[in-house]
Design a protein around this motif. Structure first.
Motif, PDB file in Angstrom:
ATOM      1  N   GLU A  18       0.342  -0.542  -9.397  1.00 53.52           N
ATOM      2  CA  GLU A  18       0.658  -0.776  -7.988  1.00 53.52           C
ATOM      3  C   GLU A  18       1.779   0.128  -7.501  1.00 53.52           C
ATOM      4  O   GLU A  18       1.739   0.639  -6.388  1.00 53.52           O
ATOM      5  N   THR A  19       2.797   0.339  -8.313  1.00 53.70           N
ATOM      6  CA  THR A  19       3.929   1.174  -7.909  1.00 53.70           C
ATOM      7  C   THR A  19       3.519   2.630  -7.792  1.00 53.70           C
ATOM      8  O   THR A  19       3.973   3.327  -6.890  1.00 53.70           O
ATOM      9  N   SER A  20       2.647   3.096  -8.678  1.00 51.31           N
ATOM     10  CA  SER A  20       2.258   4.504  -8.637  1.00 51.31           C
ATOM     11  C   SER A  20       1.327   4.801  -7.469  1.00 51.31           C
ATOM     12  O   SER A  20       1.139   5.958  -7.119  1.00 51.31           O
ATOM     13  N   LEU A  21       0.734   3.769  -6.866  1.00 50.19           N
ATOM     14  CA  LEU A  21      -0.114   3.991  -5.694  1.00 50.19           C
ATOM     15  C   LEU A  21       0.679   4.027  -4.397  1.00 50.19           C
ATOM     16  O   LEU A  21       0.160   4.419  -3.371  1.00 50.19           O
ATOM     17  N   SER A  22       1.912   3.615  -4.431  1.00 50.80           N
ATOM     18  CA  SER A  22       2.712   3.597  -3.210  1.00 50.80           C
ATOM     19  C   SER A  22       3.934   4.483  -3.387  1.00 50.80           C
ATOM     20  O   SER A  22       4.245   4.920  -4.476  1.00 50.80           O
ATOM     21  N   LEU A  56       4.393  10.693 -12.402  1.00 48.16           N
ATOM     22  CA  LEU A  56       3.292  11.405 -13.030  1.00 48.16           C
ATOM     23  C   LEU A  56       1.951  10.814 -12.600  1.00 48.16           C
ATOM     24  O   LEU A  56       1.032  11.544 -12.213  1.00 48.16           O
ATOM     25  N   LEU A  57       1.844   9.499 -12.634  1.00 48.55           N
ATOM     26  CA  LEU A  57       0.610   8.854 -12.207  1.00 48.55           C
ATOM     27  C   LEU A  57       0.384   9.021 -10.704  1.00 48.55           C
ATOM     28  O   LEU A  57      -0.748   9.167 -10.256  1.00 48.55           O
ATOM     29  N   TYR A  58       1.463   8.998  -9.932  1.00 48.30           N
ATOM     30  CA  TYR A  58       1.322   9.202  -8.493  1.00 48.30           C
ATOM     31  C   TYR A  58       0.782  10.596  -8.196  1.00 48.30           C
ATOM     32  O   TYR A  58      -0.093  10.766  -7.349  1.00 48.30           O
ATOM     33  N   SER A  59       1.276  11.588  -8.900  1.00 48.18           N
ATOM     34  CA  SER A  59       0.784  12.947  -8.665  1.00 48.18           C
ATOM     35  C   SER A  59      -0.663  13.096  -9.120  1.00 48.18           C
ATOM     36  O   SER A  59      -1.449  13.775  -8.465  1.00 48.18           O
ATOM     37  N   PHE A  60      -1.045  12.461 -10.241  1.00 47.42           N
ATOM     38  CA  PHE A  60      -2.435  12.522 -10.686  1.00 47.42           C
ATOM     39  C   PHE A  60      -3.372  11.876  -9.671  1.00 47.42           C
ATOM     40  O   PHE A  60      -4.386  12.439  -9.310  1.00 47.42           O
ATOM     41  N   THR A  61      -3.021  10.677  -9.238  1.00 49.26           N
ATOM     42  CA  THR A  61      -3.917   9.944  -8.348  1.00 49.26           C
ATOM     43  C   THR A  61      -3.942  10.528  -6.941  1.00 49.26           C
ATOM     44  O   THR A  61      -4.947  10.406  -6.254  1.00 49.26           O
ATOM     45  N   SER A  62      -2.858  11.144  -6.502  1.00 47.56           N
ATOM     46  CA  SER A  62      -2.877  11.735  -5.172  1.00 47.56           C
ATOM     47  C   SER A  62      -3.728  12.996  -5.125  1.00 47.56           C
ATOM     48  O   SER A  62      -4.211  13.378  -4.064  1.00 47.56           O
ATOM     49  N   LYS A  63      -3.928  13.652  -6.259  1.00 48.83           N
ATOM     50  CA  LYS A  63      -4.759  14.854  -6.315  1.00 48.83           C
ATOM     51  C   LYS A  63      -6.246  14.537  -6.449  1.00 48.83           C
ATOM     52  O   LYS A  63      -7.084  15.389  -6.204  1.00 48.83           O
ATOM     53  N   MET A  64      -6.548  13.322  -6.833  1.00 49.53           N
ATOM     54  CA  MET A  64      -7.950  12.953  -7.009  1.00 49.53           C
ATOM     55  C   MET A  64      -8.595  12.691  -5.650  1.00 49.53           C
ATOM     56  O   MET A  64      -7.984  12.138  -4.744  1.00 49.53           O
TER      57      MET A  64
END
Length: 189
Positions: A29-33, A139-147
């Protein structure tokens, strides 16, 4: 295990989130926001360090001589709860923002107490678990924002993509463990 090896191991290779699942839902949840996590991070580190140091002392001085070392998770929970409530009240009065969390600070304290026979080692492992958790968020935020699929507003699909990124990251970090090759080669020579 030398101190540097322990720091590397518990921060990156054996991340508390990826290997043990400590705070994995909160991480997703935190990495999505883009919400600020600094108050929660400071509070969780303070509660966890206090819980580790006091529980280690109670276990060494009180529970071990009485043969009741099985009760240290309860002692850690009571100590963690006291510090967590106290710090939450202070933060609520000072900033009017909640910083409540459970999984990271308590479970990393238990992991640190289980993994180290010394107080210094337990504190280092606890800090490494905390650092590994908060290093994983950007790291997870950058991965998911690029998808491409993350642009979807469906939160279930977003969380699935975060979990897939965690899985790929876990496989990448553990792919470097080739000790099985060394064991196989030693048998032949």
């Amino acid at each position: 295990m030398r101190m540097f090896d322990a720091i590397f191991f518990y921060t990156l290779h054996c991340s508390a989130v990826l290997i043990y699942g400590v705070g994995i839902l909160q991480e997703a949840e935190t990495s999505l926001s883009r919400k600020k996590t600094s108050l929660t991070a400071i509070k969780s580190l303070a509660c966890s360090l206090a819980s580790v140091s006091i529980t280690f002392s109670i276990n060494k001085l009180l529970l071990a001589p009485l043969g009741l070392t099985e009760l240290y998770p309860l002692a850690a929970l009571l100590i963690w709860a006291a510090f967590s409530v106290f710090l939450e009240i202070l933060l609520q009065l000072a900033t009017k923002k909640p910083a409540a969390e459970f999984a990271l600070s308590y479970l990393s304290a238990l992991l640190a107490l289980n993994a180290s026979p010394s107080l210094l080692g337990a504190v280092v492992i606890d800090i490494c678990c905390w650092a590994g958790y908060y290093l994983l968020i950007p790291l997870l935020y950058s991965f998911t924002s690029k998808m491409v699929g993350v642009k979807n507003t469906d939160t279930f699909r977003q969380k699935i993509s975060v979990f897939l990124c965690m899985m790929v990251l876990l496989l990448a970090l553990n792919a470097l463990n080739i000790s099985w090759i060394n064991a196989g080669v030693e048998k032949w020579f």
